[in-house]
Design an enzyme around this catalytic site. Structure first.
Site, PDB file in Angstrom:
ATOM      1  N   GLY A   1     -10.221   8.878   2.503  1.00  0.00           N
ATOM      2  CA  GLY A   1     -10.975  10.027   3.002  1.00  0.00           C
ATOM      3  C   GLY A   1     -12.072  10.473   2.034  1.00  0.00           C
ATOM      4  O   GLY A   1     -12.783  11.435   2.311  1.00  0.00           O
TER       5      GLY A   1
ATOM      6  N   GLU B   1       0.815  -1.224   0.000  1.00  0.00           N
ATOM      7  CA  GLU B   1       0.000   0.000   0.000  1.00  0.00           C
ATOM      8  C   GLU B   1       0.845   1.269   0.000  1.00  0.00           C
ATOM      9  O   GLU B   1       1.213   1.794   1.059  1.00  0.00           O
ATOM     10  CB  GLU B   1      -0.929   0.012   1.227  1.00  0.00           C
ATOM     11  CG  GLU B   1      -1.837   1.238   1.273  1.00  0.00           C
ATOM     12  CD  GLU B   1      -2.742   1.279   2.514  1.00  0.00           C
ATOM     13  OE1 GLU B   1      -2.556   0.466   3.434  1.00  0.00           O
ATOM     14  OE2 GLU B   1      -3.625   2.142   2.554  1.00  0.00           O
TER      15      GLU B   1
ATOM     16  N   LYS C   1      -2.401  -2.023  -3.203  1.00  0.00           N
ATOM     17  CA  LYS C   1      -3.458  -1.174  -2.625  1.00  0.00           C
ATOM     18  C   LYS C   1      -3.067   0.287  -2.809  1.00  0.00           C
ATOM     19  O   LYS C   1      -2.442   0.907  -1.933  1.00  0.00           O
ATOM     20  CB  LYS C   1      -3.638  -1.526  -1.135  1.00  0.00           C
ATOM     21  CG  LYS C   1      -4.639  -0.633  -0.408  1.00  0.00           C
ATOM     22  CD  LYS C   1      -5.057  -1.196   0.946  1.00  0.00           C
ATOM     23  CE  LYS C   1      -5.895  -0.199   1.725  1.00  0.00           C
ATOM     24  NZ  LYS C   1      -6.520  -0.748   2.920  1.00  0.00           N
TER      25      LYS C   1
HETATM   26  C1  5MM Z   1      -5.261   4.567   3.932  1.00  0.00           C
HETATM   27  O1  5MM Z   1      -5.787   3.855   4.974  1.00  0.00           O
HETATM   28  C2  5MM Z   1      -6.164   2.491   4.744  1.00  0.00           C
HETATM   29  C3  5MM Z   1      -7.457   2.418   4.040  1.00  0.00           C
HETATM   30  O2  5MM Z   1      -8.379   3.188   4.785  1.00  0.00           O
HETATM   31  P1  5MM Z   1      -9.271   4.259   4.041  1.00  0.00           P
HETATM   32  O3  5MM Z   1     -10.070   3.470   3.035  1.00  0.00           O
HETATM   33  O4  5MM Z   1     -10.106   4.843   5.147  1.00  0.00           O
HETATM   34  O5  5MM Z   1      -8.355   5.255   3.420  1.00  0.00           O
HETATM   35  C4  5MM Z   1      -6.272   1.796   6.099  1.00  0.00           C
HETATM   36  O6  5MM Z   1      -6.092   0.411   5.993  1.00  0.00           O
HETATM   37  C5  5MM Z   1      -5.246   2.409   6.975  1.00  0.00           C
HETATM   38  O7  5MM Z   1      -3.976   1.977   6.568  1.00  0.00           O
HETATM   39  C6  5MM Z   1      -5.453   2.111   8.396  1.00  0.00           C
HETATM   40  O8  5MM Z   1      -6.775   2.350   8.790  1.00  0.00           O
HETATM   41  C7  5MM Z   1      -4.493   3.085   9.060  1.00  0.00           C
HETATM   42  O9  5MM Z   1      -4.411   2.903  10.366  1.00  0.00           O
HETATM   43  P2  5MM Z   1      -3.281   3.737  11.148  1.00  0.00           P
HETATM   44  O10 5MM Z   1      -3.889   3.918  12.470  1.00  0.00           O
HETATM   45  O11 5MM Z   1      -2.081   2.886  11.151  1.00  0.00           O
HETATM   46  O12 5MM Z   1      -3.102   5.039  10.413  1.00  0.00           O
END
Ligand code: 5MM
Length: 345
Positions: free
Chosen positions: A263, A177, A219
């Site tokens: 977001g 990712e 991702k």
């Molecule tokens: C970018 O964040 C990932 C996907 O989430 P969104 O679809 O809300 O953007 C998500 O897996 C993210 O990596 C985790 O929620 C991040 O957790 P921390 O707490 O490590 O930032």
């Protein structure tokens, strides 16, 4: 676990128009989301919330894999069943976030480097024994005045590749990712340029570190204008440039691309994913799927509000978003799906 099994798991994660649900927010992030919704920030509330999510009826019809966090993978349902077992019994593959966060990068003001490689081999072994079959590591790239730097892109790409190689050694599918953040005033064209450079660098490092591309999932972010860019773009324009960028940089051997939402609202994320599949699905070498956290969870979190009485309504909202994204993978999503849901609530 043989490479054959890893490749099979990677293919399963993007099969049948399903996608991934990320519930891997660290304690700090989860507490922040709870605080915004006025929910108490305790381990028990986090456990109850995650139990509500993973026990959503029929979730396995839309979701192929759930990404957990270290605290969550060790938790149990109220009746004593381990979350990992409950997820597996629902026909969903459990996964685990293994990075330990994006930290300030030395010598690179305003940029981040993701940490977590030290001791990773042992942690991956433990997670595999606990039942995880895939893992996730997120790198964060910021667009701003003079950034991202080459140093930041290369260091993050190398860490992603070393993590991915360790995952495959441990029998886990790596979800790779590299997230180019939406924050900022940058245009969609600037996001395109940066995303292309980041992806090309990541795939170069994956090659150098001998990662089997058939046994991984990418991702990425969608290619979008910054949140405060005065020129926002149509759903179709975002779909076109995102696919153009991916076609330039992602090898055909990769079985699937599962977008993060970053977001975006749930509705926009579904509409953009839908437009990509409507316009390009039959022409692409890889599946275009989803791996959303906020874009699936947010309405459910707000409805749940920490109260037992709201569990069923929150689960319906969660299922609705998951199912919109499954339909978007087929190119059949329309805003009418949202109306039907609102009428039912
Ligand atoms: C970018 O964040 C990932 C996907 O989430 P969104 O679809 O809300 O953007 C998500 O897996 C993210 O990596 C985790 O929620 C991040 O957790 P921390 O707490 O490590 O930032």
């Amino acid at each position: 676990m043989s490479l054959k099994e890893i490749i099979k798991t990677a293919k399963t994660l993007v099969a049948d128009d399903k996608g991934l649900l990320a519930i891997d927010e660290s304690t700090v992030t989860c507490n922040k989301r709870f605080a915004e919704s006025g929910i108490p920030q305790t381990e028990e509330f986090r456990r109850t919330y995650r139990e509500m999510i993973i026990t959503t009826p029929d979730l396995g019809k839309c979701i192929s894999g759930i990404i957990l966090y270290d605290e969550t993978i060790r938790q149990k349902k109220k009746d004593g069943t381990l979350f990992v077992k409950a997820i597996t019994d629902a026909g969903i593959i459990p996964g685990i976030k293994v990075d330990i966060g994006a930290k300030d990068m030395a010598g690179h003001r305003r940029e981040k480097i993701t940490e977590g490689l030290d001791g990773l081999r042992d942690r991956l072994r433990e997670y595999f024994q606990m039942g995880a079959r895939f893992a996730k590591w997120r790198a964060v790239i910021t667009i701003g005045n003079g950034i991202p730097s080459r140093g930041c892109i290369e260091a993050n790409a190398q860490a992603l590749a070393r993590y991915a190689a360790l995952c495959q050694e441990a029998g886990l599918v790596p979800i790779v990712e590299p997230e180019v953040l939406m924050n900022g005033e940058h245009t969609m064209e600037q996001c395109f340029e940066v995303t292309e450079e980041v992806l090309r660098t990541v795939f170069n490092q994956l090659y150098i570190q001998r990662v089997t591309l058939e046994g991984m999932i990418l991702k990425p972010n969608m290619v979008l204008p910054g949140l405060t860019c005065p020129k926002q773009e149509s759903v179709e324009a975002v779909a076109d440039v995102t696919v153009e960028c991916l076609l330039r940089a992602v090898p055909a051997a990769v079985p699937g691309i599962a977008f993060l939402s970053g977001g975006q609202s749930g509705e926009l994320a579904s509409a953009r994913l839908n437009a990509m599949n409507v316009r390009f699905k039959s022409l692409l070498p890889w599946a275009l799927a989803f791996s959303f956290a906020r874009a699936i969870q947010q309405p459910a979190l707000e409805i749940w509000h920490g109260e037992e009485a709201n569990v069923s309504a929150a689960q319906q909202a969660l299922y609705h978003r998951a199912s919109c994204n499954r339909v978007a993978r087929r190119g059949g999503y329309t805003s009418l799906m949202e109306k039907t849901q609102n009428d039912n609530m």
